[in-house]
Motif scaffolding. Sequence first.
Motif, PDB file in Angstrom:
ATOM      1  N   VAL A  93       0.485  -1.435  -0.163  1.00  0.00           N
ATOM      2  CA  VAL A  93       0.150  -0.096   0.002  1.00  0.00           C
ATOM      3  C   VAL A  93       1.195   1.239  -0.293  1.00  0.00           C
ATOM      4  N   VAL A  94       0.783   2.238  -0.876  1.00  0.00           N
ATOM      5  CA  VAL A  94       1.015   3.511  -0.658  1.00  0.00           C
ATOM      6  C   VAL A  94      -0.318   4.974  -0.125  1.00  0.00           C
ATOM      7  N   ARG A  95       0.627   4.809   0.931  1.00  0.00           N
ATOM      8  CA  ARG A  95      -0.455   5.621   2.210  1.00  0.00           C
ATOM      9  C   ARG A  95      -0.129   6.951   1.345  1.00  0.00           C
ATOM     10  N   LEU A  96      -0.392   7.930   0.655  1.00  0.00           N
ATOM     11  CA  LEU A  96      -0.304   8.955   0.266  1.00  0.00           C
ATOM     12  C   LEU A  96      -0.560  10.430   0.771  1.00  0.00           C
ATOM     13  N   LYS A  97       0.001  10.798   1.270  1.00  0.00           N
ATOM     14  CA  LYS A  97       0.122  12.341   2.202  1.00  0.00           C
ATOM     15  C   LYS A  97       0.299  13.291   1.732  1.00  0.00           C
ATOM     16  N   GLY A  98      -0.544  14.654   2.006  1.00  0.00           N
ATOM     17  CA  GLY A  98       0.093  16.048   1.221  1.00  0.00           C
ATOM     18  C   GLY A  98       1.473  16.817   2.516  1.00  0.00           C
ATOM     19  N   GLY A  99       2.430  17.729   1.876  1.00  0.00           N
ATOM     20  CA  GLY A  99       3.427  17.399   2.993  1.00  0.00           C
ATOM     21  C   GLY A  99       4.520  15.702   3.014  1.00  0.00           C
ATOM     22  N   ASP A 100       4.895  16.306   4.548  1.00  0.00           N
ATOM     23  CA  ASP A 100       5.266  15.306   4.433  1.00  0.00           C
ATOM     24  C   ASP A 100       4.815  14.277   6.079  1.00  0.00           C
ATOM     25  N   PRO A 101       4.363  13.275   5.319  1.00  0.00           N
ATOM     26  CA  PRO A 101       4.086  11.872   6.373  1.00  0.00           C
ATOM     27  C   PRO A 101       4.762  12.639   8.550  1.00  0.00           C
ATOM     28  N   PHE A 102       5.626  12.660   8.521  1.00  0.00           N
ATOM     29  CA  PHE A 102       5.319  13.038  10.381  1.00  0.00           C
ATOM     30  C   PHE A 102       5.552  14.428  10.415  1.00  0.00           C
ATOM     31  N   ILE A 103       4.702  15.579   9.635  1.00  0.00           N
ATOM     32  CA  ILE A 103       4.559  17.110  10.214  1.00  0.00           C
ATOM     33  C   ILE A 103       3.486  16.968  10.127  1.00  0.00           C
ATOM     34  N   PHE A 104       2.311  16.975  10.575  1.00  0.00           N
ATOM     35  CA  PHE A 104       0.803  17.299  10.820  1.00  0.00           C
ATOM     36  C   PHE A 104       0.222  16.436   9.887  1.00  0.00           C
ATOM     37  N   GLY A 105       1.021  15.239   9.190  1.00  0.00           N
ATOM     38  CA  GLY A 105       0.408  14.207   8.461  1.00  0.00           C
ATOM     39  C   GLY A 105      -0.054  12.271   9.596  1.00  0.00           C
ATOM     40  N   ARG A 106      -0.088  13.126  10.621  1.00  0.00           N
ATOM     41  CA  ARG A 106      -0.358  11.614  10.921  1.00  0.00           C
ATOM     42  C   ARG A 106       0.343  10.084  11.402  1.00  0.00           C
ATOM     43  N   GLY A 107       1.529  10.780  10.316  1.00  0.00           N
ATOM     44  CA  GLY A 107       1.831   9.141  10.072  1.00  0.00           C
ATOM     45  C   GLY A 107       2.472   8.620  10.980  1.00  0.00           C
TER      46      GLY A 107
END
Length: 267
Positions: A93-107
């Motif tokens: 699975v590619v979980r695609l997030k705006g910006g960076d996953p670990f900066i306010f991305g709930r990664g």
Amino acid sequence: MTEASPSKERQFGTVYLVGAGPGDPDLLTIKAARLIERARLIVHDGLVADEIMAMARPDARLISVAKKRARHTLPQEDINALLVAEAKAGHDVVRLKGGDPFIFGRGGEEAEDLRAAGVSVEVVPGISAANGCAAEALLPLTHREDASAVSFVAGQCKGLSEQNWAGLAGKGRTLVIYMGVATAEPITEKLIDDGLSPDTPVAVLENGTRGESRAIRTLLTDLGAMIARENVRSPALIVVGDVVKRSNALDLFNIVRTERAQVESEA
């Protein structure tokens, strides 16, 4: 002749938490671009640019878990469960997030649940909205003469009043506020109450790195009024600090100062 060993149970898939950057496809990392182009399953946020989604293969399965203020397509817990279920079904699975996953991305939350479920997870960093949008506006987040520290905060995260921003903004510091457009007025009050000058420079970076991007700078005291006046819409960042004066954003400093001077002279 020895008996053949039973077939092994199908292995779990891997979940890739991929940062899509602020919007411009040219700002993707090479690894992110490769994963997007090859993926058979992409679980994506609403902030991922259409141009980036167009990079997916024609037969890819695309699942949107777009969030909007006060309304989620899926609660975060359900997103985490979806990722676990797909991986346990043997799907990468590619979980695609705006910006960076670990900066306010709930990664971080997703990675924790995946690891707890025994699923392999890999993080592919992306250019954060703060970096990408500020760079486009020629706004340095740090500068030897203006700021030696930069902080990122959320303008709506578990209640604005619960957040402690003491010391994050002021001389020698830059404050970057994510998700702050809808709460600009209380943000202004919060910062001024903490002792920040109403004349502190601020910039609003709207739709950074995308075709419809805008960068506007004004004074802290005018922040909420300017957002309403200019009809600013999310996604947008607010940058607070002296570094703002070095950007090439549309300059509303003098307009605000002139209007204030006129009001004071008539009083």
